[in-house]
Design a protein around this motif. Sequence first.
Motif, PDB file in Angstrom:
ATOM      1  N   MET A   1      56.125 -14.127 -23.047  1.00 36.10           N
ATOM      2  CA  MET A   1      56.384 -13.302 -23.791  1.00 36.10           C
ATOM      3  C   MET A   1      57.472 -12.673 -23.941  1.00 36.10           C
ATOM      4  SD  MET A   1      56.360  -9.911 -19.610  1.00 36.10           S
ATOM      5  CE  MET A   1      54.913 -10.679 -19.511  1.00 36.10           C
ATOM      6  N   LEU A   2      58.835 -13.273 -24.341  1.00 33.14           N
ATOM      7  CA  LEU A   2      59.444 -13.057 -25.163  1.00 33.14           C
ATOM      8  C   LEU A   2      59.393 -13.137 -26.612  1.00 33.14           C
ATOM      9  CD1 LEU A   2      62.913 -14.958 -23.695  1.00 33.14           C
ATOM     10  CD2 LEU A   2      61.961 -12.241 -23.719  1.00 33.14           C
ATOM     11  N   GLY A   3      58.156 -13.610 -27.209  1.00 31.93           N
ATOM     12  CA  GLY A   3      57.571 -14.354 -27.920  1.00 31.93           C
ATOM     13  C   GLY A   3      56.831 -12.937 -28.790  1.00 31.93           C
ATOM     14  N   TRP A   4      56.305 -12.454 -27.733  1.00 33.76           N
ATOM     15  CA  TRP A   4      55.479 -11.177 -28.226  1.00 33.76           C
ATOM     16  C   TRP A   4      56.648  -9.873 -27.851  1.00 33.76           C
ATOM     17  CZ3 TRP A   4      50.919  -9.550 -29.165  1.00 33.76           C
ATOM     18  CH2 TRP A   4      49.804 -10.419 -28.653  1.00 33.76           C
ATOM     19  N   ALA A   5      57.372  -9.875 -27.788  1.00 33.72           N
ATOM     20  CA  ALA A   5      58.925  -9.160 -27.828  1.00 33.72           C
ATOM     21  C   ALA A   5      59.229  -9.129 -29.825  1.00 33.72           C
ATOM     22  CB  ALA A   5      59.759  -8.570 -26.957  1.00 33.72           C
ATOM     23  N   VAL A   6      59.808 -10.451 -29.810  1.00 32.42           N
ATOM     24  CA  VAL A   6      59.500 -10.485 -30.906  1.00 32.42           C
ATOM     25  C   VAL A   6      58.773 -10.250 -31.845  1.00 32.42           C
ATOM     26  CG1 VAL A   6      60.955 -12.789 -32.567  1.00 32.42           C
ATOM     27  CG2 VAL A   6      61.659 -12.084 -30.130  1.00 32.42           C
ATOM     28  N   PHE A  36      62.223  -6.604 -21.037  1.00 31.84           N
ATOM     29  CA  PHE A  36      62.967  -6.084 -19.814  1.00 31.84           C
ATOM     30  C   PHE A  36      61.587  -6.345 -18.834  1.00 31.84           C
ATOM     31  CE2 PHE A  36      65.657  -2.866 -22.145  1.00 31.84           C
ATOM     32  CZ  PHE A  36      66.785  -3.698 -21.818  1.00 31.84           C
ATOM     33  N   VAL A  37      61.002  -6.226 -19.156  1.00 34.55           N
ATOM     34  CA  VAL A  37      59.404  -6.968 -17.899  1.00 34.55           C
ATOM     35  C   VAL A  37      59.720  -7.865 -18.103  1.00 34.55           C
ATOM     36  CG1 VAL A  37      57.239  -7.427 -17.214  1.00 34.55           C
ATOM     37  CG2 VAL A  37      58.125  -5.151 -18.183  1.00 34.55           C
ATOM     38  N   ALA A  38      59.736  -9.037 -19.039  1.00 34.16           N
ATOM     39  CA  ALA A  38      60.437 -10.137 -18.771  1.00 34.16           C
ATOM     40  C   ALA A  38      61.430 -10.857 -18.355  1.00 34.16           C
ATOM     41  CB  ALA A  38      60.273 -10.697 -20.526  1.00 34.16           C
ATOM     42  N   ILE A  39      62.637  -9.833 -18.327  1.00 33.44           N
ATOM     43  CA  ILE A  39      64.073 -10.031 -18.314  1.00 33.44           C
ATOM     44  C   ILE A  39      63.666  -9.994 -16.605  1.00 33.44           C
ATOM     45  CG2 ILE A  39      66.192  -9.395 -17.479  1.00 33.44           C
ATOM     46  CD1 ILE A  39      65.498 -11.358 -20.523  1.00 33.44           C
ATOM     47  N   ALA A  40      63.251  -9.107 -16.040  1.00 36.30           N
ATOM     48  CA  ALA A  40      62.928  -8.836 -14.361  1.00 36.30           C
ATOM     49  C   ALA A  40      61.997 -10.198 -14.221  1.00 36.30           C
ATOM     50  CB  ALA A  40      62.205  -7.535 -14.985  1.00 36.30           C
ATOM     51  N   LEU A  41      61.493 -10.401 -14.576  1.00 38.40           N
ATOM     52  CA  LEU A  41      60.471 -11.287 -13.684  1.00 38.40           C
ATOM     53  C   LEU A  41      61.080 -12.556 -13.751  1.00 38.40           C
ATOM     54  CD1 LEU A  41      56.680 -10.871 -15.469  1.00 38.40           C
ATOM     55  CD2 LEU A  41      57.136 -10.140 -13.772  1.00 38.40           C
ATOM     56  N   VAL A  47      65.282 -16.250  -8.311  1.00 37.15           N
ATOM     57  CA  VAL A  47      65.207 -15.367  -6.824  1.00 37.15           C
ATOM     58  C   VAL A  47      65.106 -16.213  -5.942  1.00 37.15           C
ATOM     59  CG1 VAL A  47      65.555 -13.529  -5.103  1.00 37.15           C
ATOM     60  CG2 VAL A  47      66.905 -13.679  -7.214  1.00 37.15           C
ATOM     61  N   ILE A  48      63.134 -16.772  -6.527  1.00 32.99           N
ATOM     62  CA  ILE A  48      62.898 -16.664  -5.297  1.00 32.99           C
ATOM     63  C   ILE A  48      62.794 -18.060  -5.758  1.00 32.99           C
ATOM     64  CG2 ILE A  48      59.864 -17.287  -5.139  1.00 32.99           C
ATOM     65  CD1 ILE A  48      59.107 -14.310  -5.832  1.00 32.99           C
ATOM     66  N   GLY A  49      62.924 -18.776  -6.552  1.00 33.78           N
ATOM     67  CA  GLY A  49      63.222 -20.648  -6.175  1.00 33.78           C
ATOM     68  C   GLY A  49      64.774 -20.536  -5.829  1.00 33.78           C
ATOM     69  N   LEU A  50      65.303 -19.678  -5.212  1.00 29.22           N
ATOM     70  CA  LEU A  50      66.736 -20.048  -4.548  1.00 29.22           C
ATOM     71  C   LEU A  50      66.335 -19.830  -3.712  1.00 29.22           C
ATOM     72  CD1 LEU A  50      69.120 -18.519  -7.606  1.00 29.22           C
ATOM     73  CD2 LEU A  50      68.948 -20.978  -6.724  1.00 29.22           C
ATOM     74  N   MET A  51      65.798 -18.927  -2.873  1.00 31.48           N
ATOM     75  CA  MET A  51      65.390 -18.993  -1.287  1.00 31.48           C
ATOM     76  C   MET A  51      64.602 -20.482  -1.501  1.00 31.48           C
ATOM     77  SD  MET A  51      65.009 -14.780  -1.702  1.00 31.48           S
ATOM     78  CE  MET A  51      63.957 -14.459  -0.340  1.00 31.48           C
ATOM     79  N   ARG A  52      63.563 -20.561  -1.578  1.00 27.87           N
ATOM     80  CA  ARG A  52      63.273 -21.577  -1.375  1.00 27.87           C
ATOM     81  C   ARG A  52      63.646 -23.072  -1.328  1.00 27.87           C
ATOM     82  NH1 ARG A  52      57.840 -22.363  -4.501  1.00 27.87           N
ATOM     83  NH2 ARG A  52      57.060 -24.074  -2.407  1.00 27.87           N
TER      84      ARG A  52
END
Length: 59
Positions: A1-6, A36-41, A47-52
Amino acid sequence: MLGWAVTFLVVALIAAVLGFGGIAGTAIEIAKIIFFVAIALFLISAVIGLMRGRGPTVR
């Protein structure tokens, strides 16, 4: 997704150099949204990885 931003950022820079202000403005806005969508995802995934976490291993 960051590739698209670049990619959109490069398109915006080229369009700005060539004098296409409208296209450059639109491309930079799209690049910012995608970034910003890529950063949010990424943050949600982290966070989900840390919670699991990792459960105990059974041998």
